[in-house]
Design a protein around this motif. Structure first.
Motif, mmCIF file in Angstrom:
data_model
loop_
_atom_site.group_PDB
_atom_site.id
_atom_site.type_symbol
_atom_site.label_atom_id
_atom_site.label_comp_id
_atom_site.label_asym_id
_atom_site.label_seq_id
_atom_site.Cartn_x
_atom_site.Cartn_y
_atom_site.Cartn_z
ATOM 1 N N ARG A 150 0.870 -1.176 0.000
ATOM 2 C CA ARG A 150 0.000 0.000 0.000
ATOM 3 C C ARG A 150 0.905 1.223 0.000
ATOM 4 N N THR A 151 0.592 2.199 -0.833
ATOM 5 C CA THR A 151 1.412 3.414 -0.918
ATOM 6 C C THR A 151 0.517 4.648 -0.900
ATOM 7 N N LEU A 152 1.160 5.789 -0.749
ATOM 8 C CA LEU A 152 0.459 7.063 -0.824
ATOM 9 C C LEU A 152 1.477 8.173 -1.025
ATOM 10 N N THR A 154 1.559 11.950 -0.492
ATOM 11 C CA THR A 154 0.753 12.958 0.190
ATOM 12 C C THR A 154 0.441 14.175 -0.673
ATOM 13 N N GLN A 169 -4.050 12.157 -4.758
ATOM 14 C CA GLN A 169 -3.643 11.346 -3.618
ATOM 15 C C GLN A 169 -3.689 12.134 -2.310
ATOM 16 N N ARG A 172 -6.936 11.325 -0.983
ATOM 17 C CA ARG A 172 -6.892 9.986 -0.386
ATOM 18 C C ARG A 172 -6.227 10.045 0.990
ATOM 19 N N TYR A 173 -5.136 10.801 1.081
ATOM 20 C CA TYR A 173 -4.428 10.953 2.348
ATOM 21 C C TYR A 173 -5.352 11.548 3.404
ATOM 22 N N LYS A 176 -7.587 9.098 4.709
ATOM 23 C CA LYS A 176 -6.868 7.954 5.263
ATOM 24 C C LYS A 176 -7.093 6.697 4.425
ATOM 25 N N GLN A 177 -6.955 6.860 3.119
ATOM 26 C CA GLN A 177 -7.116 5.751 2.184
ATOM 27 C C GLN A 177 -5.801 5.491 1.460
ATOM 28 N N TRP A 178 -5.400 4.224 1.393
ATOM 29 C CA TRP A 178 -4.179 3.835 0.711
ATOM 30 C C TRP A 178 -4.433 3.585 -0.773
ATOM 31 N N THR A 180 -3.550 0.724 -3.490
ATOM 32 C CA THR A 180 -3.083 -0.666 -3.559
ATOM 33 C C THR A 180 -2.194 -0.838 -4.783
#
Length: 201
Positions: A150-152, A154, A169, A172-173, A176-178, A180
């Motif tokens: 899992r990555t992100l 920021t 992203q 997403r950050y 709090k969502q990664w 995949t």
């Protein structure tokens, strides 16, 4: 001062975007760090106990009281209520962000201003607008079936504010969502919107 004390008493001790009290605690911590002595610490630093010292604030200490008053005045000067949520002053392109400065003990280190990513800022240092802290995040588990990752990113994938990837992203950050990651050929080929470009000499 009473409202500020109530704000700290009600703080959930987290740095979620909607946590109220984090901003005041950070301002208070900064004010305490600026004092000439550490007499406000109830238990001073002990090299033999590095994990549990220093700790505690002596509420009746003059330096501690003065620092608290300075923190409250500083927030008022910035036009912020003492219970302002961290997401009100910590943003990227208008998106409220969770996290806080490493000096506060946050595992998720991140600082920004209201105007970060949008060409300006007002708190805590006017005009800086430059965030720092978490940028590329990755969590990987090595399994018999291959890595599970899992990555992100920021700040988003693009530095161009006109790009849809400038804040994709970041949103997403904030939620709090990664992301995949895909490792095997089958996983890669199942990616939505996949395009393949074949290069020839």
């Amino acid at each position: 001062m009473r409202a500020a004390c109530e704000a700290l008493a009600a703080w959930d001790t987290r740095a979620d975007a909607d946590s109220r009290g984090t901003v005041l605690w950070q301002a208070y911590r900064d004010a305490l760090a600026g004092t000439r002595t550490r007499a406000w610490q109830t238990v001073p630093y002990d090299p033999a106990r590095p994990l549990t010292t220093p700790r505690g604030i002596a509420a009746d200490n003059a330096d501690a009281q003065r620092a608290f008053a300075d923190a409250v005045r500083g927030l008022a000067a910035a036009g912020l209520p003492v219970d302002a949520p961290i997401g009100a002053v910590q943003r990227w392109a208008g998106i409220p962000l969770h996290g806080c400065a490493g000096q506060l003990g946050c595992f998720n280190v991140l600082t920004a201003e209201p105007g970060s990513g949008a060409g300006g800022g007002t708190y805590p240092a006017a005009g800086a607008g430059i965030p720092h802290g978490s940028s590329f995040l990755m969590a990987t588990e090595l399994t018999r079936q291959g890595p599970r990752t899992r990555t992100l990113l920021t700040y988003g994938q693009s530095a161009d504010p006109a790009s849809p990837h400038f804040t994709d992203q970041t949103r997403r950050y904030a939620a709090k969502q990664w992301v995949t990651e895909r490792f095997t050929e089958a996983e890669i080929r199942s990616a939505p919107g996949l395009t393949v470009t074949t290069l020839h000499r």
